[in-house]
Design an enzyme around this catalytic site. Structure first.
Site, mmCIF file in Angstrom:
data_model
loop_
_atom_site.group_PDB
_atom_site.id
_atom_site.type_symbol
_atom_site.label_atom_id
_atom_site.label_comp_id
_atom_site.label_asym_id
_atom_site.label_seq_id
_atom_site.Cartn_x
_atom_site.Cartn_y
_atom_site.Cartn_z
ATOM 1 N N LEU A 139 0.963 -1.282 0.285
ATOM 2 C CA LEU A 139 -0.176 0.008 0.037
ATOM 3 C C LEU A 139 0.803 1.270 -0.161
ATOM 4 C CD1 LEU A 139 -3.179 0.787 0.628
ATOM 5 C CD2 LEU A 139 -2.014 1.492 2.835
ATOM 6 N N HIS A 140 0.427 2.202 -0.888
ATOM 7 C CA HIS A 140 1.222 3.504 -0.829
ATOM 8 C C HIS A 140 0.079 4.702 -1.128
ATOM 9 C CE1 HIS A 140 1.832 1.564 -4.579
ATOM 10 N NE2 HIS A 140 1.983 2.948 -5.087
ATOM 11 N N GLN A 141 0.324 5.699 -0.531
ATOM 12 C CA GLN A 141 -0.842 7.005 -0.519
ATOM 13 C C GLN A 141 -0.088 7.768 -1.530
ATOM 14 O OE1 GLN A 141 -3.671 7.817 0.578
ATOM 15 N NE2 GLN A 141 -3.603 9.872 -0.382
#
Length: 185
Positions: A139-141
Site C-alpha cells: 500500500l502507498h498513498q
C-alpha cells in the site's frame, strides 16, 4: 535506417510537437517492478534499508510510515506515503498505521505547499493492479501536487509529462521545506 530530414517530424503529420521521453520505457517495460509480491522483492520494503535517504529519495521517516519521492512522478514533488509493514490492502492497516498514513499525507501537503505553492493536489490509494497500482503488494498513498494548466495535451493526449526538475533537486527542495515546516509546527 531512414533518418528524417531537418525540420521534419517522424510519423504522420498531425499538428502536435513531439517531446520524446525514452526513459519512461523503463517503467512501461516493468524494469523496477518486483518479481513477486513478497516483502523480499518489494521496493517499498527495501528502500528504507538502503541507509542513504537522499539516494533512496526518502524525505521523511516516521515510526510507522515514511515518505519517499515517486521514482516516476506525475509532477515535481509527487510523494508516496508508505507504511513500513508490507501490507497491500487499506483495510489491513492497523488503526495506528492508518493514522500515521493520514498524518503524513497532511504533512506532505503542508510541505509541498511551502516548497512550491501548488494550486491543488490529487491524493490517491490505488488498490490492486487493475486499479492502477504499479506495486500492488504494498500500500502507498500518492500525494500529487497540481498547478493550474498542468494538464495540457501532453499527459492527456501524448501520455507524456514534462518535468522541470530532476529527482535529486526535488528531494533537496522538499526536505528543506520539510525541515522548515516541521520547525514551524
Amino acid at each position: 535506417m531512414e533518418v528524417e530530414g531537418e525540420g521534419t517530424r517522424p510519423g504522420d503529420p498531425d499538428g502536435f510537437q513531439r517531446l520524446w521521453t525514452p526513459h519512461r520505457m523503463v517503467y512501461i517495460g516493468g524494469q523496477d517492478k518486483p518479481r513477486t509480491a513478497d516483502a523480499a522483492d518489494c521496493p517499498f520494503c527495501t528502500i528504507p534499508q538502503r541507509g542513504d535517504d537522499r539516494e533512496a529519495l526518502i524525505v521523511h521517516r516516521d515510526e510507522l510510515a515514511y515518505v519517499v519521492l515517486n521514482l516516476y512522478p506525475y509532477s515535481p514533488g509527487h510523494l508516496l506515503v508508505c507504511p513500513y509493514r508490507h501490507v497491500a490492502d487499506y483495510t489491513d492497516l492497523t488503526t495506528e498505521e492508518t493514522h500515521a498514513v493520514a498524518r503524513l499525507t497532511q504533512q506532505c501537503m503542508r510541505v509541498v505547499r511551502a516548497a512550491s505553492a501548488p494550486d491543488g493536489f490529487n491524493l490517491g490509494l490505488n488498490q490492486g493492479a487493475i486499479a492502477g497500482a504499479g506495486i500492488a503488494a504494498h500500500l502507498h498513498q500518492h500525494v500529487v501536487p497540481r498547478w493550474s494548466g498542468d494538464a495540457n495535451f501532453l499527459p492527456v493526449v501524448g501520455q507524456t509529462k514534462a518535468l522541470p526538475q530532476l529527482l535529486d533537486q526535488t528531494w533537496q527542495v522538499v526536505t528543506d521545506a520539510w525541515a522548515r515546516v516541521a520547525g514551524d509546527a
